[in-house]
Design a protein around this motif. Structure first.
Motif, PDB file in Angstrom:
ATOM      1  N   LYS A  76     -16.398 -62.346 -96.119  1.00 18.97           N
ATOM      2  CA  LYS A  76     -17.255 -62.011 -97.241  1.00 18.97           C
ATOM      3  C   LYS A  76     -16.446 -62.140 -98.528  1.00 18.97           C
ATOM      4  N   PRO A  77     -17.078 -62.620 -99.614  1.00 20.56           N
ATOM      5  CA  PRO A  77     -16.339 -62.802-100.869  1.00 20.56           C
ATOM      6  C   PRO A  77     -15.593 -61.555-101.316  1.00 20.56           C
ATOM      7  N   GLU A  78     -16.236 -60.390-101.189  1.00 18.41           N
ATOM      8  CA  GLU A  78     -15.607 -59.158-101.679  1.00 18.41           C
ATOM      9  C   GLU A  78     -14.399 -58.735-100.834  1.00 18.41           C
ATOM     10  N   ASP A  79     -14.322 -59.244 -99.591  1.00 15.67           N
ATOM     11  CA  ASP A  79     -13.226 -58.837 -98.707  1.00 15.67           C
ATOM     12  C   ASP A  79     -11.950 -59.644 -98.927  1.00 15.67           C
ATOM     13  N   ILE A  80     -12.042 -60.783 -99.599  1.00 23.06           N
ATOM     14  CA  ILE A  80     -10.850 -61.630 -99.720  1.00 23.06           C
ATOM     15  C   ILE A  80     -10.313 -61.699-101.146  1.00 23.06           C
ATOM     16  N   THR A  81     -11.019 -61.114-102.084  1.00 25.94           N
ATOM     17  CA  THR A  81     -10.513 -61.073-103.462  1.00 25.94           C
ATOM     18  C   THR A  81      -9.222 -60.263-103.500  1.00 25.94           C
ATOM     19  N   GLY A  82      -8.176 -60.826-104.082  1.00 27.08           N
ATOM     20  CA  GLY A  82      -6.865 -60.187-104.134  1.00 27.08           C
ATOM     21  C   GLY A  82      -5.929 -60.622-103.027  1.00 27.08           C
ATOM     22  N   LYS A  83      -6.433 -61.410-102.052  1.00 31.34           N
ATOM     23  CA  LYS A  83      -5.599 -61.838-100.923  1.00 31.34           C
ATOM     24  C   LYS A  83      -4.731 -63.023-101.336  1.00 31.34           C
ATOM     25  N   GLN A  84      -3.444 -62.988-100.921  1.00 27.71           N
ATOM     26  CA  GLN A  84      -2.572 -64.129-101.156  1.00 27.71           C
ATOM     27  C   GLN A  84      -2.771 -65.173-100.060  1.00 27.71           C
ATOM     28  N   VAL A  85      -2.708 -66.435-100.465  1.00 23.25           N
ATOM     29  CA  VAL A  85      -2.959 -67.546 -99.546  1.00 23.25           C
ATOM     30  C   VAL A  85      -1.954 -68.654 -99.830  1.00 23.25           C
ATOM     31  N   VAL A  86      -1.899 -69.619 -98.914  1.00 21.13           N
ATOM     32  CA  VAL A  86      -1.086 -70.816 -99.119  1.00 21.13           C
ATOM     33  C   VAL A  86      -2.030 -71.976 -99.411  1.00 21.13           C
ATOM     34  N   VAL A  87      -1.734 -72.709-100.483  1.00 23.88           N
ATOM     35  CA  VAL A  87      -2.609 -73.776-100.965  1.00 23.88           C
ATOM     36  C   VAL A  87      -1.876 -75.115-100.927  1.00 23.88           C
ATOM     37  N   VAL A  88      -2.575 -76.170-100.439  1.00 27.03           N
ATOM     38  CA  VAL A  88      -2.085 -77.538-100.608  1.00 27.03           C
ATOM     39  C   VAL A  88      -2.424 -77.910-102.045  1.00 27.03           C
ATOM     40  N   ALA A  89      -1.434 -77.857-102.928  1.00 24.56           N
ATOM     41  CA  ALA A  89      -1.691 -77.931-104.363  1.00 24.56           C
ATOM     42  C   ALA A  89      -1.785 -79.350-104.900  1.00 24.56           C
ATOM     43  N   ASN A  90      -1.298 -80.330-104.137  1.00 24.29           N
ATOM     44  CA  ASN A  90      -1.341 -81.710-104.641  1.00 24.29           C
ATOM     45  C   ASN A  90      -2.343 -82.570-103.894  1.00 24.29           C
ATOM     46  N   LEU A  91      -3.362 -81.932-103.305  1.00 24.54           N
ATOM     47  CA  LEU A  91      -4.438 -82.671-102.650  1.00 24.54           C
ATOM     48  C   LEU A  91      -5.378 -83.235-103.709  1.00 24.54           C
ATOM     49  N   ALA A  92      -5.798 -84.477-103.528  1.00 25.03           N
ATOM     50  CA  ALA A  92      -6.694 -85.106-104.501  1.00 25.03           C
ATOM     51  C   ALA A  92      -7.986 -84.309-104.625  1.00 25.03           C
ATOM     52  N   PRO A  93      -8.536 -84.149-105.843  1.00 25.10           N
ATOM     53  CA  PRO A  93      -9.793 -83.406-106.029  1.00 25.10           C
ATOM     54  C   PRO A  93     -10.926 -84.035-105.225  1.00 25.10           C
ATOM     55  N   ARG A  94     -11.865 -83.193-104.807  1.00 25.42           N
ATOM     56  CA  ARG A  94     -13.015 -83.678-104.046  1.00 25.42           C
ATOM     57  C   ARG A  94     -14.221 -82.826-104.393  1.00 25.42           C
ATOM     58  N   LYS A  95     -15.372 -83.482-104.636  1.00 27.48           N
ATOM     59  CA  LYS A  95     -16.595 -82.731-104.951  1.00 27.48           C
ATOM     60  C   LYS A  95     -17.284 -82.274-103.677  1.00 27.48           C
ATOM     61  N   MET A  96     -17.674 -80.996-103.668  1.00 24.77           N
ATOM     62  CA  MET A  96     -18.416 -80.422-102.551  1.00 24.77           C
ATOM     63  C   MET A  96     -19.576 -79.634-103.131  1.00 24.77           C
TER      64      MET A  96
END
Length: 696
Positions: free
Chosen positions: A641-661
């Motif tokens: 749920k959105p409210e349960d993950i706000t504030g959580k630290q995560v690992v991001v692939v930061a140099n992935l090409a942008p993609r529209k969804m």
């Protein structure tokens, strides 16, 4: 040429490797049927051609999965597809199949003509080969790991997880779907059609001669032509299909996209001895209805083939539609994420017109659109029942109650402006509907019909004949006011039957029955007329045109859709379900340090999260990476749920090409782990650290 003597309409040949879904209907079959029914009402000479595409890799893959022969597969699904089209009122003049002898003969003769004219290039190339089954592998016979999203079961032409177009050479750790063997490269000879020789002609014919084509069609054609055309193989190594009509070509067949469009010609031959009038005379208007994934074949490759052969007309228009998504997600037959037409007919008997209405009103004419069951329910009630159906019902109920069940006279001497304006709307609406249909704007045309019925409702509200009836004891002459209102409303009902007929043919037939008139009234020349029903003519009691769709029915459909969903791992062609559950995922192909070093993994914190509208699986996340805040769309809504993950630290692939969804640009990917139950877990640091920290 604008003064066409005859019309030839084709709808894309569906692969006979499975049933048809509502995306197919919305994409090309329903628009084609609407157009054809309208042209028939105009009394024009028109043929509507369809059929099953029964060759190609999808057929043999389905046969392999079901453990039967390709012929058994096409026999099974051709019958199911044809029945679905019949039940949905798709009114083909012929629905043929490419396994018919007449098609094999026609396609082979077409190929031989080009060969005899010296138009093919013979090339020997290396292609993947399965040594266990002694088979050259078409793209769909090869699976491996997607280089974009690491899906271990991507196909050689496309990854169905991320949607990327691929080639077999791009796959990591490719394997054969026939035997799970690692394929090798072997030399094979094929015949190539030199599209580049027709590039200049195509530019003039399309880019200069057909600027009226839809933007999506014109734009895709221009992109292909601007990129430069190349020779394309028109044969394949296979035992299933139209045999190459040359000596010493055992095990070679025509490329399915060479033989399939020729199926339009062979089906017309099967339909009528005058087939050449429709295919070879310049005063024929040829229109191909297709989905956007078939644009290049119908606008570039097939016209170039026809031009090279000579003697055939070329398409005047190719009104391709975009894709229809289901409940916020792309249709995927491999994952069973689809609404199957034969299931709908079984679950909603007698409601075919309701589906036709919603698919047209929400048609993906200019962009991908989304079908949801809630929207289906809302449109049926708010637009069909409350506007169109309500007006027709009121007109008949009040006629029986206030006018003795007969068409009352029109007293012209007491007509007021509201009466005159309502009568004038008949012709105005006709012209708007006609213009929209001729321009392939079916949503606009349907909107005009519904709006005309709504104007009828507003006319009733202004006239209020039920209140006027209360004054008759004091003033009997007020019956004339009632007569005028009911007379005009009944003439409007007759007009609505004519104008709705191309869209909702079953509804039009119900209305004819209520009015006790014959099909001839549905001819388009009658639209706009104000004297279609004779004064004094008795009409039948009203019928309910559109039943209510209950909340429980809608919920049942949503539950059915989700319950039938197959996860990608379950759909993998080379693994059994019990083996997948018992063993861990196999390691991916070995990489070197330099490959890993290309990834830029950063720690970030989710600072905001919200659901993406009409997308059950997607969350829109705002992730603070220290140096900037990124928008990332992640398919985790079913797990968090959105409210349960706000504030959580995560690992991001930061140099992935942008993609529209879903129209949102996603700039990165959240790393997740999936346990054996299918539940997702965040990959994150044990202790909180600074946002933007590198992961190595």
């Amino acid at each position: 040429m604008s003064n066409f003597k005859r019309y030839l309409v084709t709808a894309a040949l569906p692969y006979a490797n499975g049933p048809v879904h509502i995306g197919h209907l919305a994409g090309c079959y329903l628009p084609a049927d609407i157009y054809v029914r309208y042209q028939r009402a105009q009394k024009r000479d028109i043929k509507f051609i369809g059929g099953s595409d029964e060759h190609g890799v999808p057929i043999t893959i389905r046969a392999m999965k079901e453990g039967v022969s390709p012929q058994q597969i096409v026999d099974k699904y051709h019958a199911l597809i044809k029945e679905s089209f019949d039940q949905m009122g798709i009114s083909f003049d012929i629905y043929s199949r490419t396994s018919n002898q007449i098609h094999h003969e026609t396609a082979a003769a077409f190929f031989k003509k080009l060969y005899d004219d010296g138009l093919f290039e013979e090339k020997e190339t290396e292609q993947y080969y399965d040594e266990k089954t002694n088979t050259f592998l078409a793209d769909r016979y090869i699976t491996g790991t997607c280089p974009i999203c690491s899906n271990p079961n991507a196909y050689g032409d496309q990854c169905e997880r991320c949607g990327s177009s691929l080639s077999p050479e791009q796959l990591i750790n490719p394997r054969s779907t026939l035997s799970d063997a690692i394929p090798v490269k072997r030399k094979t000879k094929h015949w190539y059609f030199p599209l580049q020789n027709y590039e200049e002609w195509l530019k003039g014919w399309i880019l200069e001669g057909h600027t009226e084509w839809k933007n999506n069609v014109y734009g895709q054609c221009k992109s292909w032509l601007d990129s430069g055309l190349q020779s394309r193989a028109m044969t394949r190594d296979s035992s299933w299909g139209v045999k190459v009509p040359l000596p010493n070509t055992e095990g070679k067949v025509l490329y399915v996209w060479f033989d399939a469009p020729i199926g339009y010609i062979s089906a017309t031959k099967e339909l009528t001895e005058e087939w050449a009038d429709y295919w070879c005379k310049e005063d024929t208007k040829l229109v191909h209805f297709i989905g956007k994934d078939n644009i290049v074949f119908h606008c570039i490759i097939f016209p170039a083939m026809l031009k090279a052969h000579g003697g055939f007309v070329l398409p005047d228009n190719v009104p391709a539609n975009e894709f229809l998504n289901i409940e916020g997600d792309k249709v995927s037959t491999s994952r069973n994420w689809a609404v199957w037409v034969h299931d709908y007919i079984k679950d909603f008997p007698g409601c075919e017109d309701m589906l036709r209405y919603v698919l047209c009103a929400n048609a993906p004419e200019t962009k991908d659109n989304d079908f949801t069951w809630k929207d289906f329910q809302t449109r049926v009630k708010g637009e069909l029942a409350d506007k169109f159906g309500n007006f027709v019902n009121r007109a008949f109920v009040l006629m029986h109650k206030l006018c003795g069940g007969k068409v009352p006279p029109l007293h012209t001497d007491i007509m007021d402006e509201a009466d005159k304006e309502m009568l004038a709307e008949f012709e105005i609406a006709k012209q708007k509907v006609e213009t929209a249909l001729e321009e392939f704007k079916f949503r606009d045309a349907l909107f005009e019909v519904i709006m005309l019925s709504d104007k009828g409702n507003k006319y009733f509200q202004k006239k209020e004949p039920w209140k006027v009836a209360n004054t008759l004891a004091e003033n009997p002459d007020n019956q004339k006011l009632i007569d005028n209102c009911i007379h005009i409303s009944l003439q409007l009902t007759a007009n609505l039957a004519i104008m709705i007929n191309p869209f909702l043919p079953n509804t039009a037939q119900k209305m004819l029955h209520m009015m006790k008139v014959v099909d001839k009234m549905l001819e388009w020349e009658n639209a706009g007329k104000t004297k279609l029903l004779s004064v004094g003519y008795s009409l039948r009691a009203p019928e309910i045109l559109f039943r209510k769709i209950e909340d429980a029915e809608i919920q049942a459909q949503v539950d059915k859709l989700k319950a039938g969903l197959i996860k990608p791992a379950e759909a993998a062609p080379a693994a059994k379900a019990e083996e997948a559950a018992a063993e861990p995922d196999a390691l991916k192909a070995e990489i070197v340090y330099d490959d890993f070093a290309k990834l830029d993994l950063r720690v970030g914190t989710i600072v905001a999260a919200e659901k993406v509208p009409k997308a059950d699986k997607l969350l829109k996340l705002q992730v603070d990476l220290g140096f900037e805040t990124r928008t990332i769309v992640s398919g985790i809504a079913e797990h968090f749920k959105p409210e349960d993950i706000t504030g959580k630290q995560v690992v991001v692939v930061a140099n992935l090409a942008p993609r529209k969804m879903r129209g949102i640009e996603s700039n990165g990917m959240i790393l997740m782990a999936e346990d054996k139950t299918g539940k997702l877990h965040f990959v994150n640091p044990v202790d909180a650290i600074d946002n933007g920290s590198s992961v190595s």
